[in-house]
Design a protein around this motif. Structure first.
Motif, PDB file in Angstrom:
ATOM      1  N   ALA A   5      18.249  -7.656   2.147  1.00 49.66           N
ATOM      2  CA  ALA A   5      17.194  -7.045   1.341  1.00 49.66           C
ATOM      3  C   ALA A   5      17.822  -5.947   0.499  1.00 49.66           C
ATOM      4  O   ALA A   5      18.754  -5.265   0.935  1.00 49.66           O
ATOM      5  N   ALA A   6      17.319  -5.778  -0.724  1.00 45.27           N
ATOM      6  CA  ALA A   6      17.843  -4.764  -1.628  1.00 45.27           C
ATOM      7  C   ALA A   6      16.700  -4.180  -2.439  1.00 45.27           C
ATOM      8  O   ALA A   6      15.681  -4.845  -2.682  1.00 45.27           O
ATOM      9  N   TYR A   7      16.882  -2.940  -2.890  1.00 47.94           N
ATOM     10  CA  TYR A   7      15.833  -2.237  -3.634  1.00 47.94           C
ATOM     11  C   TYR A   7      16.446  -1.400  -4.735  1.00 47.94           C
ATOM     12  O   TYR A   7      17.515  -0.804  -4.571  1.00 47.94           O
ATOM     13  N   ARG A   8      15.717  -1.321  -5.880  1.00 47.07           N
ATOM     14  CA  ARG A   8      16.031  -0.373  -6.937  1.00 47.07           C
ATOM     15  C   ARG A   8      14.730   0.150  -7.520  1.00 47.07           C
ATOM     16  O   ARG A   8      13.810  -0.620  -7.816  1.00 47.07           O
ATOM     17  N   GLY A   9      14.635   1.459  -7.707  1.00 50.78           N
ATOM     18  CA  GLY A   9      13.439   2.071  -8.279  1.00 50.78           C
ATOM     19  C   GLY A   9      13.411   3.548  -7.953  1.00 50.78           C
ATOM     20  O   GLY A   9      14.455   4.167  -7.727  1.00 50.78           O
ATOM     21  N   ASP A  10      12.221   4.116  -7.909  1.00 54.20           N
ATOM     22  CA  ASP A  10      12.100   5.501  -7.478  1.00 54.20           C
ATOM     23  C   ASP A  10      12.544   5.607  -6.023  1.00 54.20           C
ATOM     24  O   ASP A  10      12.399   4.652  -5.247  1.00 54.20           O
TER      25      ASP A  10
END
Length: 269
Positions: A5-10
């Motif tokens: 799982a990966a995330y980009r954002g605030d």
């Protein structure tokens, strides 16, 4: 097959992907639903970006479900961009150096998939590395070696083109040495600014990949984190994904191409 799982954002706490959801990454480590085997207990790792260019990283060979430190770290660490991975080994021993994500400088990388006949391809693949990249190789997996090869082919300058060239090289090598090619490749990688991903396989059976908005950003996952099927869009096989300042872009991915032109795709909750 592994799960990631990966995330980009605030900035978001890592637990929003790693431990809190009903079908979190830790849950997937012992109860995956969209993989060949439900158990991914051969280690885990997280890489996250903060105030420094290079990512922080924590890896261990314990199953993710049995490491209390992972849950504690995920609850306390808040990051605008992070990668998390649970491993089901298809090659390479269960050791910390073989656990994803792999890092080099400001780059991080994790992978789900395999190269058929890797042991016969390993030495000529390693021979393509310069001394700096060869000496950076700590483990024995095909995943780490493909990451280092992508760096050799220019990942730092043109990420998607470098990945395309790396896969083209591996396919050509397999055809020459083995007479056939079977490569399955669903990977995420980042320079700390943008988050990239590729879903590709020579037999059109690439490991799964989904995308969804999360908070004020997007996440990419091997499996949906909950049962809200309408919130998750499956990324097509043969795709290159970029998550940057302008949101999520997806484009066709073909190793024979030098680079792919991105086309915006809207994914709504």
């Amino acid at each position: 097959m592994c799960r990631w799982a990966a995330y980009r954002g605030d900035p978001l706490y890592l637990e929003e992907l790693v431990s809190s959801p009903a079908h979190s990454l830790i849950e997937q480590s012992h109860c995956a639903t969209r993989a060949k085997t439900p158990t991914n207990g051969d280690g885990f790792g997280i890489a996250w970006y903060g105030d420094r260019p290079e990512p922080g990283r924590y890896r261990d060979t314990l199953p993710a479900w049995s490491d209390c430190n992972l849950k504690s770290l995920a609850r306390q660490i808040r990051s605008p961009l992070f990668l998390a991975h649970v491993r089901a080994a298809t090659g390479g021993g269960t050791r910390r150096d073989n656990c994803h994500p792999f890092t080099f400088g400001n780059w991080s990388f994790m992978h789900n998939g395999q190269i058929s006949g890797f042991e016969r391809l390993r030495r000529p693949m390693e021979a393509m590395l310069d001394d700096e990249l060869f000496n950076a190789r700590g483990g024995t997996t095909d995943s780490e070696l493909m990451f280092l090869l992508a760096l050799r082919f220019g990942l730092q300058q043109t990420p998607m083109a470098a990945m395309a060239e790396m896969i083209r090289f591996v396919e050509s090598l397999a055809e020459k040495l083995l007479g056939s090619v079977l490569l399955r490749y669903t990977a995420a990688f980042s320079d700390g600014k943008a988050l990239y991903a590729i879903r590709y396989a020579t037999d059109r059976k690439a490991p799964t990949l989904y995308a969804s908005p999360l908070g004020k950003g997007y996440c990419l996952v091997s499996e949906p984190l909950n049962d809200d099927v309408d919130a998750w869009a499956e990324i097509p096989d043969g795709s290159a994904i970029t998550l940057g300042e302008n949101g999520l872009d997806i484009a066709p991915f073909r190793p024979v191409q030098a680079a792919a032109k991105t086309v915006p795709v809207a994914i709504t909750a």
